[in-house]
Design an enzyme around this catalytic site. Structure first.
Site, PDB file in Angstrom:
ATOM      1  N   THR A   1       0.818  -1.210   0.000  1.00 26.94           N
ATOM      2  CA  THR A   1       0.000   0.000   0.000  1.00 26.94           C
ATOM      3  C   THR A   1       0.849   1.257   0.000  1.00 26.94           C
ATOM      4  O   THR A   1       1.844   1.338   0.715  1.00 26.94           O
ATOM      5  CB  THR A   1      -0.892   0.054   1.254  1.00 26.94           C
ATOM      6  OG1 THR A   1      -1.737  -1.079   1.252  1.00 26.94           O
ATOM      7  CG2 THR A   1      -1.753   1.294   1.292  1.00 26.94           C
TER       8      THR A   1
ATOM      9  N   GLY B   1       6.045   4.071  -6.652  1.00 26.68           N
ATOM     10  CA  GLY B   1       5.887   2.791  -7.341  1.00 26.68           C
ATOM     11  C   GLY B   1       7.167   2.296  -7.981  1.00 26.68           C
ATOM     12  O   GLY B   1       7.352   1.093  -8.173  1.00 26.68           O
TER      13      GLY B   1
END
Length: 176
Positions: free
Chosen positions: A6, A161
């Site tokens: 997350t 990311g």
């Protein structure tokens, strides 16, 4: 508590509050899902909420938080404090493993199960395993560019990311 899979980031700039969350759900070293929705609007669309941790626990907390928002007439600060109190003292709730990041146009709060309601010093906050990367990128962009809140969230989440193996670049963005 370790929250893998997350990254949730919120940025506020020029009257715009934007929250983004990645879509990866990880179990151990396996990616189970790549397009999960960890960010949503609550409180008649005036509040943004994102979670890190167990999905089932987060859904329970979203429901409780939305009830607190209704109970306190949409007052984000009061709803956050009251949820944290319940979460810490309720025998069932205190077993829930998650963090919530909530925001409206004026406030940003991180809410934890041990009773903490943290309001950041500036206009950005992040939770989850990729949170530190996203937050660092967002702060740099806030201080050194004129990008919109949405553009900052998009760029910072992309950077997170690229660095965090538990975060992907399938980003869901909500704004108020």
């Amino acid at each position: 508590m370790k929250f893998h899979g997350t990254t949730i980031l919120v940025v506020r700039r020029n009257g715009q509050t934007v929250m983004g969350g990645d879509g990866q759900v990880t179990f151990g070293s396996t990616v189970l899902k790549g397009n999960a929705r960890k960010v949503r609007k609550l409180g008649e669309g005036k509040v943004l909420a994102g979670f890190a941790g167990s999905v089932a626990d987060a859904m329970t907390l979203f429901d409780r938080f939305e009830a607190k928002l209704r109970e306190w007439g949409g007052n984000l600060t009061k709803a956050a404090v009251e949820l944290a109190k319940d979460w810490r003292t309720d025998r069932v709730l205190r077993r829930l493993e998650a963090l919530l990041l909530v925001a409206d146009k004026e406030n940003i709060f991180i809410i934890s199960g041990n009773g903490e309601v943290i309001q950041p010093d500036d206009d950005a906050a992040a939770i989850g395993s990729g949170g530190p990367y996203a937050l660092a990128a967002a702060k740099a962009l806030l201080r050194n560019t004129d990008l919109s809140a949405r553009e900052i969230v998009e760029k910072a989440m992309t950077i997170a990311g690229e660095i965090c193996i538990y975060t992907n670049q399938n980003i869901v963005i909500e704004e108020v």
